[in-house]
Design an enzyme around this catalytic site. Structure first.
Site, PDB file in Angstrom:
ATOM      1  N   SER A   1      -2.258   0.384   1.570  1.00 40.39           N
ATOM      2  CA  SER A   1      -3.139  -0.765   1.824  1.00 40.39           C
ATOM      3  C   SER A   1      -2.448  -2.080   1.455  1.00 40.39           C
ATOM      4  O   SER A   1      -2.902  -3.153   1.847  1.00 40.39           O
ATOM      5  CB  SER A   1      -4.472  -0.622   1.079  1.00 40.39           C
ATOM      6  N   HIS A   2      -1.355  -2.012   0.687  1.00 42.69           N
ATOM      7  CA  HIS A   2      -0.636  -3.239   0.324  1.00 42.69           C
ATOM      8  C   HIS A   2       0.856  -3.137   0.633  1.00 42.69           C
ATOM      9  O   HIS A   2       1.685  -3.735  -0.047  1.00 42.69           O
ATOM     10  CB  HIS A   2      -0.929  -3.620  -1.138  1.00 42.69           C
TER      11      HIS A   2
ATOM     12  N   GLU B   1      -8.131  -0.839   2.135  1.00 48.73           N
ATOM     13  CA  GLU B   1      -8.323   0.597   2.388  1.00 48.73           C
ATOM     14  C   GLU B   1      -9.392   0.791   3.463  1.00 48.73           C
ATOM     15  O   GLU B   1      -9.254   1.661   4.348  1.00 48.73           O
ATOM     16  CB  GLU B   1      -8.732   1.267   1.072  1.00 48.73           C
TER      17      GLU B   1
HETATM   18  P1  NDP Z   1      -7.563   2.933  -6.311  1.00 44.56           P
HETATM   19  O1  NDP Z   1      -9.031   3.106  -6.354  1.00 44.56           O
HETATM   20  O2  NDP Z   1      -6.748   3.815  -5.453  1.00 44.56           O
HETATM   21  O3  NDP Z   1      -7.060   2.987  -7.832  1.00 44.56           O
HETATM   22  C1  NDP Z   1      -5.758   2.709  -8.083  1.00 44.56           C
HETATM   23  C2  NDP Z   1      -5.405   2.964  -9.536  1.00 44.56           C
HETATM   24  O4  NDP Z   1      -6.002   4.145 -10.055  1.00 44.56           O
HETATM   25  C3  NDP Z   1      -3.925   3.177  -9.599  1.00 44.56           C
HETATM   26  O5  NDP Z   1      -3.433   2.707 -10.826  1.00 44.56           O
HETATM   27  C4  NDP Z   1      -3.850   4.683  -9.424  1.00 44.56           C
HETATM   28  O6  NDP Z   1      -2.605   5.230  -9.804  1.00 44.56           O
HETATM   29  C5  NDP Z   1      -4.977   5.128 -10.314  1.00 44.56           C
HETATM   30  N1  NDP Z   1      -5.483   6.436  -9.977  1.00 44.56           N
HETATM   31  C6  NDP Z   1      -5.956   6.856  -8.786  1.00 44.56           C
HETATM   32  N2  NDP Z   1      -6.355   8.135  -8.852  1.00 44.56           N
HETATM   33  C7  NDP Z   1      -6.126   8.549 -10.107  1.00 44.56           C
HETATM   34  C8  NDP Z   1      -6.320   9.778 -10.803  1.00 44.56           C
HETATM   35  N3  NDP Z   1      -6.838  10.852 -10.197  1.00 44.56           N
HETATM   36  N4  NDP Z   1      -5.968   9.846 -12.114  1.00 44.56           N
HETATM   37  C9  NDP Z   1      -5.444   8.768 -12.726  1.00 44.56           C
HETATM   38  N5  NDP Z   1      -5.242   7.572 -12.123  1.00 44.56           N
HETATM   39  C10 NDP Z   1      -5.583   7.478 -10.830  1.00 44.56           C
HETATM   40  O7  NDP Z   1      -7.126   1.435  -5.886  1.00 44.56           O
HETATM   41  P2  NDP Z   1      -7.975   0.280  -5.223  1.00 44.56           P
HETATM   42  O8  NDP Z   1      -8.275   0.650  -3.820  1.00 44.56           O
HETATM   43  O9  NDP Z   1      -9.063  -0.108  -6.104  1.00 44.56           O
HETATM   44  O10 NDP Z   1      -6.845  -0.874  -5.234  1.00 44.56           O
HETATM   45  C11 NDP Z   1      -5.635  -0.702  -4.537  1.00 44.56           C
HETATM   46  C12 NDP Z   1      -4.779  -1.916  -4.678  1.00 44.56           C
HETATM   47  O11 NDP Z   1      -5.391  -3.033  -4.055  1.00 44.56           O
HETATM   48  C13 NDP Z   1      -4.478  -2.369  -6.100  1.00 44.56           C
HETATM   49  O12 NDP Z   1      -3.074  -2.362  -6.252  1.00 44.56           O
HETATM   50  C14 NDP Z   1      -5.023  -3.772  -6.201  1.00 44.56           C
HETATM   51  O13 NDP Z   1      -4.249  -4.695  -6.961  1.00 44.56           O
HETATM   52  C15 NDP Z   1      -5.027  -4.196  -4.749  1.00 44.56           C
HETATM   53  N6  NDP Z   1      -6.026  -5.256  -4.527  1.00 44.56           N
HETATM   54  C16 NDP Z   1      -5.616  -6.551  -4.429  1.00 44.56           C
HETATM   55  C17 NDP Z   1      -6.551  -7.548  -4.275  1.00 44.56           C
HETATM   56  C18 NDP Z   1      -6.188  -8.978  -4.242  1.00 44.56           C
HETATM   57  O14 NDP Z   1      -7.074  -9.820  -4.159  1.00 44.56           O
HETATM   58  N7  NDP Z   1      -4.945  -9.361  -4.322  1.00 44.56           N
HETATM   59  C19 NDP Z   1      -7.975  -7.254  -4.162  1.00 44.56           C
HETATM   60  C20 NDP Z   1      -8.273  -5.847  -4.325  1.00 44.56           C
HETATM   61  C21 NDP Z   1      -7.334  -4.887  -4.488  1.00 44.56           C
HETATM   62  P3  NDP Z   1      -1.582   5.676  -8.597  1.00 44.56           P
HETATM   63  O15 NDP Z   1      -1.167   4.395  -7.937  1.00 44.56           O
HETATM   64  O16 NDP Z   1      -0.469   6.383  -9.299  1.00 44.56           O
HETATM   65  O17 NDP Z   1      -2.367   6.578  -7.688  1.00 44.56           O
HETATM   66  O1  PYC Z   2      -7.538  -5.116  -0.317  1.00 46.76           O
HETATM   67  O2  PYC Z   2      -9.303  -6.075  -1.182  1.00 46.76           O
HETATM   68  C1  PYC Z   2      -8.134  -6.114  -0.780  1.00 46.76           C
HETATM   69  C2  PYC Z   2      -7.369  -7.361  -0.889  1.00 46.76           C
HETATM   70  C3  PYC Z   2      -7.840  -8.613  -0.959  1.00 46.76           C
HETATM   71  C4  PYC Z   2      -6.771  -9.453  -1.054  1.00 46.76           C
HETATM   72  C5  PYC Z   2      -5.665  -8.678  -1.054  1.00 46.76           C
HETATM   73  N1  PYC Z   2      -6.058  -7.389  -0.959  1.00 46.76           N
END
Ligand code: NDP
Ligand code: PYC
Length: 341
Positions: free
Chosen positions: A49-50, A190
């Site tokens: 997703s990133h 995602e």
């Molecule tokens: P997830 O719900 O997939 O959670 C990710 C985190 O949980 C990771 O550290 C992952 O480790 C860990 N994890 C997942 N499954 C397990 C498990 N079974 N046991 C232990 N740890 C686990 O991610 P999101 O969809 O919430 O977010 C994904 C990305 O999106 C993030 O990197 C976030 O920074 C980015 N994002 C950026 C935004 C922005 O505004 N810039 C906004 C929202 C999100 P692992 O990676 O090893 O699986």
């Molecule tokens: O996946 O929610 C997201 C997001 C927002 C900005 C960057 N990633």
């Protein structure tokens, strides 16, 4: 193209593609390098997703005129433990690179320090920041609001961004402890990938425009996303609005989406990064106490549970050798960006 068809690329090819697309769309050389690097890291760690999906997002944001292509960030040393970097409307990666050494020096001197990045366009994951700081020996936190897409627990109208929070802890051995997740049930990226693949989303990720639970990705994107953990995620999302918005003099997610004015570009605003130096906090007891922290990790993994980032670190080993697999349709859409004027 079959939605499930995949194409294998080396990491060098991913980097070359990302740099070519970003250059083609007018981003200055320094930003191209910094932005492409974060996408390569996303692919390398199998964080789809990133990864290079974000090239579509960047190209759209650039075409919408919502990012300064040649912004020259300015570092402001504002207090013994505080540094701000004004991104001047550009992407967040270069300002972080410029602020990091100042943040680290301040954290070494004061024990704790904060970096506020202001006026930046943010499309990325936060783990690269906290992982880099933890590799340098710091305990690190990072937060950013995004666009108001997420309803508060008990509500139906978007107030929060997907507001990620990331944490890094230095460890002996090859990798720090790092977690990084959205305070929404899942990152918006995602859900966008599910929509592109024509796949339903699990219940609990979003509601439609009428407030009904939905498994339709497009309906959730048009309605509202939901926080993780009900009221707990809602409160954490609120905290991030506050500490990475007004506290650092920058936009909330509601303000960011109002500024966007339906351009559907990446969020605009700030990021807060905090670094703590255990050596300063604990003096000559630092090694002893950090060794005790290892027992916490051991108690997790010894029962078969995994640490966050373990999957990423394993993917990193694999993709360095074998490259990455990207959806053929995504690759075609990205290559089409190269042909655009
Ligand atoms: P997830 O719900 O997939 O959670 C990710 C985190 O949980 C990771 O550290 C992952 O480790 C860990 N994890 C997942 N499954 C397990 C498990 N079974 N046991 C232990 N740890 C686990 O991610 P999101 O969809 O919430 O977010 C994904 C990305 O999106 C993030 O990197 C976030 O920074 C980015 N994002 C950026 C935004 C922005 O505004 N810039 C906004 C929202 C999100 P692992 O990676 O090893 O699986
Ligand atoms: O996946 O929610 C997201 C997001 C927002 C900005 C960057 N990633």
């Amino acid at each position: 193209t079959d939605a499930a068809e995949k194409v294998r690329l080396s990491l060098a090819a991913v980097r070359a593609l990302a740099e070519a697309v970003l250059s083609r769309h007018g981003l200055s050389e320094r930003h191209v390098k910094a932005v492409a690097e974060t996408m390569v890291a996303g692919e390398r760690d199998e964080c789809a997703s990133h990864g290079i999906y974000r090239l579509l997002v960047c190209a759209h944001t650039i075409k919408a005129g919502k990012v300064a292509l040649d912004a020259e960030p300015v570092v402001h040393d504002i207090a013994p433990a505080l540094v701000r970097v004004d991104a001047k409307g550009g992407y967040a990666q270069l300002p972080f690179q410029m602020g990091k050494p100042v943040l680290e020096e301040k954290a070494r001197n004061c024990g704790i320090a904060a970096l506020g990045i202001n006026n930046c366009v943010h499309f990325a994951a936060l783990w690269p920041e906290v992982e880099a700081l933890a590799r340098d020996g710091f305990v690190a936190f990072a937060f950013t609001p995004s666009h108001a897409w997420v309803a508060p627990a008990g509500g139906t109208r978007p107030v929060f961004g997907t507001n990620p929070l990331a944490f890094g802890w230095p460890r002996p051995g090859p990798h720090p402890y790092v977690f990084d997740f959205a305070t929404s049930a899942v990152a918006r990226g995602e859900i966008e990938l599910h929509r592109r693949a024509g796949k339903p989303i699990p219940l609990g990720w979003g509601i439609d425009a009428e407030g009904n639970p939905t498994t339709d990705a497009a309906a959730a994107l048009d309605g509202a996303m939901l926080t993780f953990g009900g009221h707990k995620g809602s409160a954490l999302a609120t905290m991030i609005e506050l500490i990475a918005g007004p506290l650092i003099g920058d936009m909330t997610s509601a303000e960011s989406i109002a500024y966007d004015d339906n351009a559907k570009a990446s969020p605009f605003g700030g990021e807060l990064i905090i670094a703590i130096d255990p050596a300063r906090f604990l003096g000559d007891k630092a090694a002893e106490h950090l060794a005790r922290a290892e027992a916490v990790f051991e108690n997790i993994v010894s029962q078969g549970a995994r640490l966050p980032s373990q999957r990423r670190y394993e993917a990193r080993e694999r993709t360095r050798v074998h490259g990455v697999e990207v959806p053929a349709k995504l690759l075609a859409d990205i290559k089409a960006l190269l042909a655009e004027k």
